[in-house]
Design an enzyme around this catalytic site. Structure first.
Site, PDB file in Angstrom:
ATOM      1  N   ASN A 214       1.787 -29.330 -21.938  1.00  0.00           N
ATOM      2  CA  ASN A 214       2.788 -29.041 -20.629  1.00  0.00           C
ATOM      3  C   ASN A 214       2.851 -27.702 -20.648  1.00  0.00           C
ATOM      4  O   ASN A 214       2.366 -26.762 -21.286  1.00  0.00           O
ATOM      5  CB  ASN A 214       3.938 -29.896 -21.012  1.00  0.00           C
ATOM      6  N   ASP A 282       6.740 -36.515 -24.124  1.00  0.00           N
ATOM      7  CA  ASP A 282       7.463 -37.763 -24.266  1.00  0.00           C
ATOM      8  C   ASP A 282       6.571 -38.630 -25.083  1.00  0.00           C
ATOM      9  O   ASP A 282       6.962 -39.698 -25.973  1.00  0.00           O
ATOM     10  CB  ASP A 282       7.847 -38.191 -22.985  1.00  0.00           C
ATOM     11  N   LYS A 292     -14.782 -35.654 -32.303  1.00  0.00           N
ATOM     12  CA  LYS A 292     -14.735 -35.464 -30.965  1.00  0.00           C
ATOM     13  C   LYS A 292     -15.308 -36.661 -30.025  1.00  0.00           C
ATOM     14  O   LYS A 292     -16.343 -37.183 -30.295  1.00  0.00           O
ATOM     15  CB  LYS A 292     -15.486 -34.194 -30.545  1.00  0.00           C
ATOM     16  N   PRO A 309       9.339 -39.044 -31.051  1.00  0.00           N
ATOM     17  CA  PRO A 309      10.679 -38.876 -31.433  1.00  0.00           C
ATOM     18  C   PRO A 309      11.448 -38.176 -30.522  1.00  0.00           C
ATOM     19  O   PRO A 309      10.886 -37.116 -30.040  1.00  0.00           O
ATOM     20  CB  PRO A 309      10.697 -38.601 -32.700  1.00  0.00           C
ATOM     21  N   ILE A 311      13.977 -35.244 -30.296  1.00  0.00           N
ATOM     22  CA  ILE A 311      14.418 -34.527 -31.543  1.00  0.00           C
ATOM     23  C   ILE A 311      15.981 -34.292 -31.116  1.00  0.00           C
ATOM     24  O   ILE A 311      16.820 -34.076 -31.936  1.00  0.00           O
ATOM     25  CB  ILE A 311      13.603 -33.037 -31.353  1.00  0.00           C
ATOM     26  N   PHE A 329      18.369 -29.148 -22.803  1.00  0.00           N
ATOM     27  CA  PHE A 329      18.092 -28.703 -21.536  1.00  0.00           C
ATOM     28  C   PHE A 329      17.712 -30.238 -20.883  1.00  0.00           C
ATOM     29  O   PHE A 329      17.464 -31.197 -21.400  1.00  0.00           O
ATOM     30  CB  PHE A 329      16.983 -27.850 -21.796  1.00  0.00           C
ATOM     31  N   LYS A 343      21.973 -37.783 -19.156  1.00  0.00           N
ATOM     32  CA  LYS A 343      21.107 -37.320 -20.267  1.00  0.00           C
ATOM     33  C   LYS A 343      22.277 -37.007 -21.464  1.00  0.00           C
ATOM     34  O   LYS A 343      21.990 -37.228 -22.509  1.00  0.00           O
ATOM     35  CB  LYS A 343      20.298 -36.269 -20.167  1.00  0.00           C
ATOM     36  N   LYS A 347      21.974 -39.171 -25.020  1.00  0.00           N
ATOM     37  CA  LYS A 347      21.524 -38.320 -26.109  1.00  0.00           C
ATOM     38  C   LYS A 347      22.419 -37.929 -27.117  1.00  0.00           C
ATOM     39  O   LYS A 347      22.332 -37.436 -27.945  1.00  0.00           O
ATOM     40  CB  LYS A 347      20.667 -37.191 -25.638  1.00  0.00           C
TER      41      LYS A 347
HETATM   42  O1  C5P Z   1      14.518 -36.687 -21.912  1.00  0.00           O
HETATM   43  P1  C5P Z   1      14.306 -35.208 -21.704  1.00  0.00           P
HETATM   44  O2  C5P Z   1      12.920 -34.728 -22.232  1.00  0.00           O
HETATM   45  O3  C5P Z   1      14.386 -34.918 -20.063  1.00  0.00           O
HETATM   46  O4  C5P Z   1      15.210 -34.384 -22.278  1.00  0.00           O
HETATM   47  C1  C5P Z   1      15.187 -33.023 -22.293  1.00  0.00           C
HETATM   48  C2  C5P Z   1      15.854 -32.440 -23.375  1.00  0.00           C
HETATM   49  O5  C5P Z   1      15.575 -33.308 -24.659  1.00  0.00           O
HETATM   50  C3  C5P Z   1      15.555 -30.979 -23.815  1.00  0.00           C
HETATM   51  O6  C5P Z   1      16.659 -30.417 -24.570  1.00  0.00           O
HETATM   52  C4  C5P Z   1      14.375 -31.091 -24.883  1.00  0.00           C
HETATM   53  O7  C5P Z   1      14.157 -30.085 -25.657  1.00  0.00           O
HETATM   54  C5  C5P Z   1      14.806 -32.454 -25.524  1.00  0.00           C
HETATM   55  N1  C5P Z   1      13.859 -33.308 -26.008  1.00  0.00           N
HETATM   56  C6  C5P Z   1      13.566 -33.524 -27.533  1.00  0.00           C
HETATM   57  N2  C5P Z   1      12.631 -34.225 -27.870  1.00  0.00           N
HETATM   58  C7  C5P Z   1      12.044 -35.186 -27.144  1.00  0.00           C
HETATM   59  C8  C5P Z   1      12.109 -34.887 -25.561  1.00  0.00           C
HETATM   60  C9  C5P Z   1      13.071 -33.999 -25.236  1.00  0.00           C
HETATM   61  O8  C5P Z   1      14.346 -32.886 -28.368  1.00  0.00           O
HETATM   62  N3  C5P Z   1      10.897 -35.899 -27.542  1.00  0.00           N
END
Ligand code: C5P
Length: 410
Positions: A214, A282, A292, A309, A311, A329, A343, A347
Site C-alpha cells: 500500500n 488487511d 514465480k 492478524p 496487530i 490510527f 474502531k 479494537k
Molecule cells: O482496521 P483498520 O486497518 O482501519 O485499523 C487501523 C489501525 O489498526 C491502525 O492503527 C493500524 O496500525 C492498526 N492495524 C493493525 N493490524 C492490522 C490492521 C490494522 O495493527 N492488521
C-alpha cells in the site's frame, strides 16, 4: 524488548588503550552509535597496535585522535576541548599501564593528558592478565581511582587471550554499554519507559517476486518513534519497507509481512505504550506460489485471500503484557470520527488518532496531517500540521497520560 537504552545526543570520548580486548571496542562503537550516541576516539600508541585508526575512524565517522604533540590535532581540537565536548570519558580497554598513569596523574601522551585534564565522569573497563590484575600495585591503583570517582565495569572471569583463566577479561561491549547508560542520568519525561511503534506498509507475498502493498510512506510512524525517543523513551520501531531514515537512538526492527510485524511486536513486549501507525495489509494471499507465476493461456490467476492478524487489537487485548496505553490510527476517507469511535471500541485500544486519507488531502506520503484524537467519549480536533508536529504533540499527550510531565522522572 532487550535492553536498548536511548543514548541520543550523548557524547562519549572513548580511549582505546593497548590490549588485545581493544577489538571489542569496534563493536562497542557500533552499539553506541546505533543508540544515537556520538563517539569520538583517542587511540593510544598501544591501542593502534591492536585496532587500526582507519577502522575506528570509519565506525565513529570522525577523526581519530592519537598524538598529543600533533600540530594538526592541537590546532583542530586541543586535548582540553576533546574532553569538554564529551559528556563521559570511557577507557576501554583500561590497561594496567594506563590505570597506573591515571592513578599517578601522569600525562605523557594524549590519552593520559586528556584523562588528567577532564572534569567529566570517567568509566573504565579494565583488561589485563590475571596476575597483573591481582598485583597489589594494580589493586591499589584501582582503589585510588574508585575513591576519586572513576567508575568501573568488569573485568570478568574467564579464559584469557594469554592462555590463563581468571579475572582480567574486559567486560563485553553490551555490558560496557549498559554501564555507560547507567552513567548518564537519562533525562526527559519518558526516561525509563518503553515504547513500541509500528510504521510503514506491509508487503504480502503473491509469489517470490510479487507482493501486495500500500501507499504508506512510514513518515508518521517514524516521526512518532523519533518524538518518543526525543522525550527519553526506549523505543522499538517495527517497520515495513520505507524510505525513511532510522530515527537516532531508536531500535529499528525491519519486517515485511503483517505476520512478521506481529511476531516482532510480541518480541518487543513488555512496553508501557504501543502506537500502531503501520498500514497493515488487511489480507494476504492464502497460499503464495513458491515459484514465480507464469503468464499462461488460462488467463490471470485467481488469488485467494485470507485475513491478516490485527496487530493493534492483539496488543490491546487485556493481559499481563498489555501496554498501559495502546494507541491506533484510523485512516478513513469519510465519516472520519464516527468510524474512529467504532474502531476504538472494536479494537479495545485506548486512543485513536483519526485522519482523513482521501486522495484530495495528500496525507498518504505527504508531509502534513490533520488528525482528531479520539479517547473515550472525547474528541480533540488538532489543526493541520506537519507529521513531526503531530508526533510531538502525541508524545507530549502520552507523557501527560502516563503521569510524566516535563521535569518529572520515574
Ligand atoms: O482496521 P483498520 O486497518 O482501519 O485499523 C487501523 C489501525 O489498526 C491502525 O492503527 C493500524 O496500525 C492498526 N492495524 C493493525 N493490524 C492490522 C490492521 C490494522 O495493527 N492488521
Amino acid at each position: 524488548m532487550g535492553d536498548f537504552p536511548n543514548l541520543r545526543g550523548k557524547r562519549v570520548l572513548l580511549v582505546i588503550a593497548g590490549g588485545i580486548a581493544a577489538y571489542k571496542c569496534l563493536e562497542l562503537i557500533r552499539r553506541l552509535r546505533e543508540r544515537g550516541c556520538g563517539v569520538r576516539c583517542i587511540l593510544t600508541r598501544g591501542g593502534a597496535a591492536f585496532v587500526t585508526p582507519l577502522a575506528v575512524s570509519a565506525l565513529t565517522e570522525d577523526k581519530v585522535y592519537q598524538d598529543l604533540f600533533s600540530l594538526t590535532d592541537e590546532a583542530e581540537m586541543g586535548h582540553i576541548r576533546l574532553s569538554r565536548e564529551a559528556d563521559l570519558m570511557v577507557v576501554a580497554p583500561a590497561t594496567a599501564d594506563l590505570m597506573a598513569k591515571m592513578a599517578a596523574g601522569l600525562a605523557d601522551d594524549l590519552a593520559s593528558t586528556a584523562l588528567l585534564a577532564t572534569d567529566k565522569p570517567v568509566l573504565a573497563a579494565p583488561a589485563m592478565n590475571v596476575r597483573m590484575w591481582q598485583h597489589p600495585a594494580t589493586q591499589t591503583n584501582l582503589k585510588t581511582l574508585a575513591e576519586r570517582g572513576v567508575r568501573f565495569v568488569g573485568p570478568n572471569d574467564g579464559d584469557m587471550a594469554c592462555g590463563e583463566f581468571g579475572p582480567g577479561r574486559m567486560a563485553e561491549p553490551m555490558e560496557i554499554l549498559a554501564a555507560i547508560a547507567a552513567c548518564f542520568s537519562l533525562g526527559g519525561p519518558l526516561a525509563g519507559l518503553r515504547a513500541l511503534v509500528t510504521s510503514g506498509p506491509t508487503w504480502e507475498a503473491i509469489d517470490p517476486v510479487r507482493f501486495i502493498a500500500n501507499r504508506s510512506s512510514g513518515r508518521q510512524g517514524h516521526a512518532i518513534a523519533d518524538a518518543l525517543a526525543g522525550l527519553g523513551a526506549s523505543v522499538t520501531l517495527v517497520t515495513g519497507p520505507t524510505n525513511e531514515p532510522d530515527p537516532p537512538g531508536v531500535r529499528v526492527v525491519p519486517i515485511l509481512s503483517a505476520r512478521d510485524m506481529l511476531a516482532a511486536c510480541r518480541a518487543a513486549l513488555p512496553a508501557d505504550v504501543a502506537v500502531c501507525a503501520a498500514a497493515v495489509a488487511d489480507w494476504r494471499v492464502k497460499d503464495p506460489a513458491e515459484q514465480k507465476m507464469k503468464k499462461g493461456a488460462d488467463g490471470p490467476p485467481r488469488l485467494e485471500l485470507t485475513e491478516n492478524p490485527d496487530i493493534l487489537a492483539t496488543l490491546a487485548q487485556p493481559g499481563p503484557d498489555r501496554p498501559t496505553l495502546v494507541i491506533g490510527f484510523a485512516a478513513e476517507t469519510e465519516q472520519v470520527v464516527a468510524h474512529a469511535r467504532a474502531k476504538l471500541a472494536r479494537k479495545r485500544c485506548d486512543w485513536i488518532l483519526a485522519n482523513d486519507v482521501s486522495p484530495a488531502t495528500g496525507t498518504f506520503g505527504g508531509a502534513r496531517n490533520t488528525v482528531h484524537l479520539v479517547r473515550g467519549d472525547t474528541v480533540a480536533d488538532w489543526p493541520t500540521m506537519t507529521k513531526q508536529a503531530v508526533a510531538q504533540r502525541l508524545a507530549a499527550e502520552i507523557a501527560t497520560a502516563l503521569g510524566r510531565t516535563e521535569g518529572e522522572r520515574g
